[in-house]
Structure formats: C-alpha cells, structure tokens
Design a protein around this motif. Structure first.
Motif, PDB file in Angstrom:
ATOM      1  N   UNK A 180       0.847  -1.191   0.000  1.00 45.53           N
ATOM      2  CA  UNK A 180       0.000   0.000   0.000  1.00 45.53           C
ATOM      3  C   UNK A 180       0.887   1.248   0.000  1.00 45.53           C
ATOM      4  N   UNK A 181       0.666   2.126  -0.982  1.00 45.11           N
ATOM      5  CA  UNK A 181       1.382   3.402  -1.047  1.00 45.11           C
ATOM      6  C   UNK A 181       0.750   4.364  -0.038  1.00 45.11           C
ATOM      7  N   UNK A 182       1.586   4.960   0.812  1.00 43.05           N
ATOM      8  CA  UNK A 182       1.103   5.879   1.844  1.00 43.05           C
ATOM      9  C   UNK A 182       1.876   7.190   1.743  1.00 43.05           C
ATOM     10  N   UNK A 183       1.157   8.298   1.765  1.00 42.31           N
ATOM     11  CA  UNK A 183       1.769   9.630   1.713  1.00 42.31           C
ATOM     12  C   UNK A 183       1.746  10.213   3.119  1.00 42.31           C
ATOM     13  N   UNK A 184       2.932  10.469   3.660  1.00 43.46           N
ATOM     14  CA  UNK A 184       3.053  11.031   5.008  1.00 43.46           C
ATOM     15  C   UNK A 184       3.204  12.545   4.909  1.00 43.46           C
ATOM     16  N   UNK A 185       2.420  13.264   5.703  1.00 47.42           N
ATOM     17  CA  UNK A 185       2.542  14.718   5.810  1.00 47.42           C
ATOM     18  C   UNK A 185       2.735  15.063   7.278  1.00 47.42           C
ATOM     19  N   UNK A 186       3.748  15.861   7.572  1.00 52.71           N
ATOM     20  CA  UNK A 186       4.029  16.219   8.962  1.00 52.71           C
ATOM     21  C   UNK A 186       4.533  17.648   9.033  1.00 52.71           C
ATOM     22  N   UNK A 187       4.372  18.248  10.200  1.00 55.24           N
ATOM     23  CA  UNK A 187       4.923  19.577  10.436  1.00 55.24           C
ATOM     24  C   UNK A 187       5.450  19.648  11.865  1.00 55.24           C
ATOM     25  N   UNK A 188       6.317  20.625  12.102  1.00 54.12           N
ATOM     26  CA  UNK A 188       6.946  20.826  13.402  1.00 54.12           C
ATOM     27  C   UNK A 188       5.962  21.593  14.283  1.00 54.12           C
ATOM     28  N   UNK A 189       5.410  20.924  15.312  1.00 52.96           N
ATOM     29  CA  UNK A 189       4.308  21.493  16.089  1.00 52.96           C
ATOM     30  C   UNK A 189       4.649  22.838  16.739  1.00 52.96           C
ATOM     31  N   UNK A 190       5.823  23.013  17.390  1.00 55.58           N
ATOM     32  CA  UNK A 190       6.114  24.326  17.993  1.00 55.58           C
ATOM     33  C   UNK A 190       6.090  25.468  16.979  1.00 55.58           C
ATOM     34  N   UNK A 191       6.569  25.205  15.780  1.00 56.96           N
ATOM     35  CA  UNK A 191       6.562  26.241  14.738  1.00 56.96           C
ATOM     36  C   UNK A 191       5.128  26.540  14.291  1.00 56.96           C
ATOM     37  N   UNK A 192       4.322  25.490  14.156  1.00 59.15           N
ATOM     38  CA  UNK A 192       2.925  25.670  13.773  1.00 59.15           C
ATOM     39  C   UNK A 192       2.167  26.447  14.841  1.00 59.15           C
ATOM     40  N   UNK A 193       2.395  26.118  16.106  1.00 60.18           N
ATOM     41  CA  UNK A 193       1.708  26.814  17.195  1.00 60.18           C
ATOM     42  C   UNK A 193       2.098  28.289  17.240  1.00 60.18           C
ATOM     43  N   UNK A 194       3.373  28.589  16.976  1.00 59.01           N
ATOM     44  CA  UNK A 194       3.819  29.988  16.952  1.00 59.01           C
ATOM     45  C   UNK A 194       3.147  30.747  15.812  1.00 59.01           C
ATOM     46  N   UNK A 195       2.992  30.083  14.675  1.00 54.80           N
ATOM     47  CA  UNK A 195       2.333  30.701  13.528  1.00 54.80           C
ATOM     48  C   UNK A 195       0.864  30.992  13.841  1.00 54.80           C
ATOM     49  N   UNK A 196       0.175  30.013  14.435  1.00 55.34           N
ATOM     50  CA  UNK A 196      -1.241  30.195  14.760  1.00 55.34           C
ATOM     51  C   UNK A 196      -1.432  31.276  15.823  1.00 55.34           C
ATOM     52  N   UNK A 197      -0.498  31.356  16.757  1.00 51.17           N
ATOM     53  CA  UNK A 197      -0.580  32.402  17.784  1.00 51.17           C
ATOM     54  C   UNK A 197      -0.449  33.786  17.154  1.00 51.17           C
ATOM     55  N   UNK A 198       0.449  33.914  16.182  1.00 48.85           N
ATOM     56  CA  UNK A 198       0.620  35.192  15.482  1.00 48.85           C
ATOM     57  C   UNK A 198      -0.646  35.568  14.719  1.00 48.85           C
ATOM     58  N   UNK A 199      -1.251  34.586  14.064  1.00 48.05           N
ATOM     59  CA  UNK A 199      -2.480  34.834  13.308  1.00 48.05           C
ATOM     60  C   UNK A 199      -3.602  35.265  14.249  1.00 48.05           C
ATOM     61  N   UNK A 200      -3.674  34.624  15.421  1.00 48.48           N
ATOM     62  CA  UNK A 200      -4.715  34.970  16.389  1.00 48.48           C
ATOM     63  C   UNK A 200      -4.507  36.378  16.940  1.00 48.48           C
ATOM     64  N   UNK A 201      -3.265  36.740  17.214  1.00 46.36           N
ATOM     65  CA  UNK A 201      -2.977  38.087  17.708  1.00 46.36           C
ATOM     66  C   UNK A 201      -3.276  39.153  16.659  1.00 46.36           C
TER      67      UNK A 201
END
Length: 283
Positions: free
Chosen positions: A201-222
């Motif tokens: 079975x071919x599987x496509x993995x997608x991942x991101x660095x959670x601390x960086x994502x959380x910092x980005x979302x915090x900036x968007x919220x501010x």
C-alpha cells in the motif's frame, strides 16, 4: 423608563448566538433614575423566560427579550506564501466571492534566518490585509506553507487501519527531521502497488513541526483572526477543484493538477478526492 412609580427594575435581555450556543446579555433599568446597567454575557437563559418570548415576569421585575439576528460568515481562507499572503472569503451560500486580496510580505522577511522577526512582520501584514476590504467575521482556515511541511512516500504491507497507523508512525520516526514528540503527523492511503511478489500500500506522510505551527497560529490569532482549522496545500488545491464536480463520472477520472507558485510548483495526481501522488518541484 425612568421616574416612574415602579419599585422593581426592568430587565432587557439581548439574545443571539455564538457558534452553536445561545448567549444572553442583561441590561437592567433602574425604575427611579432610569439609568441602565449592562451585565455580563451568559449562556444560561433567564429564569421564567426563553428566546421565543418577548415579555415575561420574574421575582425581580418585568423582563423583555429582544432576539438579535445571528449572521454566520464563512471562514476566511489564508494562504501564506513565500512572497505574499492570499486571502479569500465566499458568501454564505458559496455562490460568489465576498472578498479576495493579495498582500505582499516585506521583502526582508526570512523565516529561515530570523523566525521571530518573520512572525512579527507577518502579523503586521495580516493586520494590514483587512484594512479597507470587505472581509466579515474572524474565523480563518490557514494553509501550511511547503517549507513547514514534511512530505514523504512509503510503501507498507496491507493491514487493518490501527496497525497501519502504528506502522506509518514507526516509519515516519526514521525520516522526519525532528522529534516525534514535536511532530504533527497525518497520512493518506493512496493505492496498492505490486512490488515483486508483494502487494503493498502506497502511503503519503505529511508532517509539520508542532512548535513552529503553534507559533504561527498564535501570530495569526494576535492579528485579529480566529484559526478554525489548518490545511495543507495539496489537499486545499484538490478540494478547490473536486468541490465543482457534478457528475459521478468525474469521480472516476484520474486528473493531473499543477499549482505554480513563486518558489516551487506542486504536482498532484488524484482520482476524485483521493490523492494518488504529490510532489513539490523547485522553480
């Protein structure tokens, strides 16, 4: 309402909705002075009253209920690119564009060399993006940029969904360039591939660095937005096209999608809404 012979106050309840909940705001009018006092928001309906009644009595006086119209706006799509921010919002029935905008990021911003400075400049640009435009509401869907997305294909033996999830996480641990404790991982099952005598079975993995994502979302919220969900570019591109399908035959066709960006191009092969292949190509 003031200077009457009444001894009990009059309470005016303003009622509306916040998400799926009813909310209430009491305004109390003093029977002698006529001065009004605004209370606190609450999700509890007033005693002896409901949102369907316009007038009712209570132990502390006469109350009036005023139901305010509730308007729900569709979320604002925010795509943070290499050189600019793209934003779009549809009308209530998704039959027209409410507003769309492209705002350039300051050219000196570099998330690789100065991430904190990048976030500061990004926040200022997001605040500027709404000035003089007709975006409504604060809910937003944020698209993860390719530089923050780890993308990898693996082939695994066919198994039940729970076992597959464990296998994918084990495989990802050897390939993701950061700790699994800091990784936000999703995967997409593609299709079966015959490799020698094995059916994999071919599987496509997608991942991101959670601390960086959380910092980005915090900036968007501010910046005045309320992130409702996070999407990745390949899935967002695919959904934007498949949402227009009207025939069953469209779901069976295999289609090549090419999304050309400033620094890279993403190539997607899909059948209906099922991704079969995805790859980023640097420009």
């Amino acid at each position: 309402l003031g200077q009457t012979t009444r001894e009990q106050p009059t309470i005016i309840w303003l009622s509306s909705q916040a998400g799926a909940e009813d909310i209430y705001l009491p305004i109390t009018v003093n029977p002698i002075t006529g001065l009004a006092t605004i209370g606190e928001f609450t999700t509890t309906a007033p005693a002896n009253g409901s949102a369907d009644e316009t007038m009712f009595s209570s132990d502390i006086g006469t109350s009036f209920m005023i139901r305010l119209p509730f308007v729900r706006y569709n979320p604002i799509g925010i795509d943070i690119g290499s050189k600019s921010i793209k934003m779009v919002q549809f009308t209530k029935n998704y039959d027209a564009i409410q507003e769309a905008a492209i705002v350039d990021l300051p050219p000196e911003l570099s998330p690789e060399s100065d991430f904190e400075g990048y976030l500061h400049g990004l926040g200022q640009t997001l605040q500027r993006s709404r000035v003089g435009r007709h975006f409504r509401g604060n809910d937003a869907i944020v698209c993860v940029h390719q530089r923050d997305l780890f993308l990898h294909n693996i082939r695994v033996g066919k198994s039940d969904p729970k076992a597959l999830s464990n296998i994918v996480h084990q495989e990802a641990a050897d390939r993701i360039p950061y700790s699994m404790l800091d990784a936000e991982i999703r995967f997409i099952e593609s299709e079966d591939i015959r490799q020698g005598d094995q059916l994999l079975r071919e599987v496509i993995i997608m991942a991101c660095f959670r601390p960086r994502l959380e910092a980005l979302l915090e900036t968007i919220e501010k910046s005045g937005f309320r992130p409702a969900s996070v999407d990745v570019e390949p899935m967002a591109v695919l959904r934007s096209f498949t949402s227009q399908y009207r025939r069953e035959a469209d779901e069976e066709d295999r289609v090549l999608y090419v999304h050309v960006g400033y620094t890279n191009t993403v190539v997607i092969i899909a059948q209906g809404n099922q991704i079969l292949f995805v790859k980023y190509i640097d420009v």
